[in-house]
Design a protein around this motif. Structure first.
Motif, PDB file in Angstrom:
ATOM      1  N   ILE A  41       0.815  -1.215   0.000  1.00  0.00           N
ATOM      2  CA  ILE A  41       0.000   0.000   0.000  1.00  0.00           C
ATOM      3  C   ILE A  41       0.846   1.262   0.000  1.00  0.00           C
ATOM      4  O   ILE A  41       0.335   2.352  -0.144  1.00  0.00           O
ATOM      5  N   GLY A  44       7.662   3.757   1.784  1.00  0.00           N
ATOM      6  CA  GLY A  44       8.255   4.922   2.428  1.00  0.00           C
ATOM      7  C   GLY A  44       9.748   4.928   2.170  1.00  0.00           C
ATOM      8  O   GLY A  44      10.262   4.126   1.397  1.00  0.00           O
ATOM      9  N   THR A 117      -5.527   9.703   4.229  1.00  0.00           N
ATOM     10  CA  THR A 117      -4.729  10.617   5.037  1.00  0.00           C
ATOM     11  C   THR A 117      -5.175  12.061   4.771  1.00  0.00           C
ATOM     12  O   THR A 117      -5.786  12.358   3.734  1.00  0.00           O
ATOM     13  N   LYS A 161       0.702  13.408   5.959  1.00  0.00           N
ATOM     14  CA  LYS A 161       0.794  12.044   5.428  1.00  0.00           C
ATOM     15  C   LYS A 161       0.661  10.990   6.528  1.00  0.00           C
ATOM     16  O   LYS A 161       0.389   9.828   6.251  1.00  0.00           O
ATOM     17  N   ASP A 174       2.800   6.383  12.682  1.00  0.00           N
ATOM     18  CA  ASP A 174       4.243   6.602  12.483  1.00  0.00           C
ATOM     19  C   ASP A 174       4.975   7.327  13.601  1.00  0.00           C
ATOM     20  O   ASP A 174       6.023   7.924  13.351  1.00  0.00           O
TER      21      ASP A 174
END
Ligand code: ATP
Length: 323
Positions: A41, A44, A117, A161, A174
């Motif tokens: 998905i 990063g 997001t 994000k 995160d």
């Protein structure tokens, strides 16, 4: 209480310690084989995020361990950050479920966020957030961040994000994994010579910008106040629909922020109160930035009715931000 982990019974005043040690860490260790990984998905800087399954739908961040080397935080740092992560339980924070901690299989398992997001809403779909809606979102971010800070956790990478909106509910992701995931595993992968990925710079407080050195991001002086500065940028994006210093090259942003210049709010049609929050969060001196509990009470005091009639934030929109 007794029987909740593998540790032996200890006097009650020591009750909190056994769960912090390596023995109880095993509770959070997920055998890699138990995970089902489906499609990617997102990729990063440090690794790849998969939609997966482990007793239900999960998101699995698989870290690129080939990048593990001397310059990198060792496995201990990863374990330490996972230990921090597992202490979090809050409505507005993504649910940490466990981690795979046997190299070369390093992965973090969290609940799968539904919805999109804030970044997708604001910058890709160009959804407009009314001032009222922005306040509701900002309140929830402040709640989640206030909780993290109360637990002694600095997010270090708060940005649109990393904030999901699930039917109007904010979920922050995160947090606290910056050192190991962002700086070790992929610092050289993308970004310019300073190792600055696009869309990162405008979240960095002046003291961080001034400390930027090529390939030395590990030692950046992150703090609760640098999280508050980043929140200011999120608040700006919600209200204006774009990044501060939009379209300017990294060097120009570094120069301006480093000497205390801020994005001008002259063209922004919002009430004084709303702009004040922005200016306080973006204070050059960290001591002048409010903390999240202060921000929350300020946001709660904002006059709703007046906001709803603000001409820059029409009530009727072609597209609702949360449909
Ligand atoms: P960066 O490396 O700069 O932080 P990023 O935030 O896009 O970039 P990741 O945090 O690795 O990178 O996320 C990659 C993708 O996976 C993003 O699109 C993100 O929205 C998605 N993602 C991350 N965590 C979850 C989650 N718990 N549920 C659903 N999607 C997620």
């Amino acid at each position: 209480g007794p029987g909740r982990d593998n540790s032996v019974d200890l006097p009650s005043h020591d009750d909190r310690w056994p769960r912090q040690n390596s023995l109880s860490m095993k509770e959070w260790d997920i055998p890699y084989d138990e995970l089902k990984l489906y499609e990617v998905i997102g990729a990063g800087r440090f690794g790849t995020v998969y939609r997966g399954s482990w007793h239900g739908a999960v998101a699995v961040k698989v870290l690129h361990v080939h990048a593990l080397n001397d310059h990198c935080a060792p496995l201990d740092t990863f374990k330490h950050e996972v230990a921090t992560f597992r202490k979090t339980r809050h409505e507005n924070l993504v649910l940490f479920m466990g981690a795979c901690m046997k190299p070369p299989r390093l992965a973090i398992v969290t609940s799968l966020c539904k919805g999109m997001t804030l970044y997708t809403h604001i910058h890709l779909r160009k959804d407009k957030f009314t001032a009222n809606k922005s306040v509701l979102v900002a309140q929830q971010i402040s709640q989640g961040m206030g909780y993290l800070h109360a637990r002694g956790i600095i997010h270090k990478d708060l940005k649109t994000k990393n904030i999901f909106l699930e039917n109007g509910k904010v979920v922050i992701t995160d947090f606290g994994l910056f050192s190991v995931t962002k700086l070790c595993f992929g610092n050289n992968a993308r970004g310019d010579s300073l190792g600055i990925p696009s869309g990162w710079l405008c979240y960095l407080a002046p003291e961080l910008v001034r400390a930027l050195r090529p390939h030395a991001s590990l030692h950046l002086p992150f703090s609760k106040q640098t999280d508050v500065y980043a929140f200011g940028t999120v608040w700006y994006e919600l209200l204006c629909g774009e990044y501060p210093f939009k379209g300017q090259p990294a060097e120009a942003i570094i120069w301006q922020v480093g000497k205390g210049a801020k994005q001008s709010l002259a063209n922004m049609q919002a009430s004084r109160d709303i702009k004040d929050i922005l200016m306080l969060c973006w204070s050059y001196r960290e001591s002048e930035r409010p903390d999240f509990s202060h921000l929350l009470s300020t946001l709660e005091k904002l006059p709703r009715k007046r906001l709803a009639r603000s001409p820059s934030h029409p009530v009727h929109l072609s597209r609702s931000a949360d449909s």
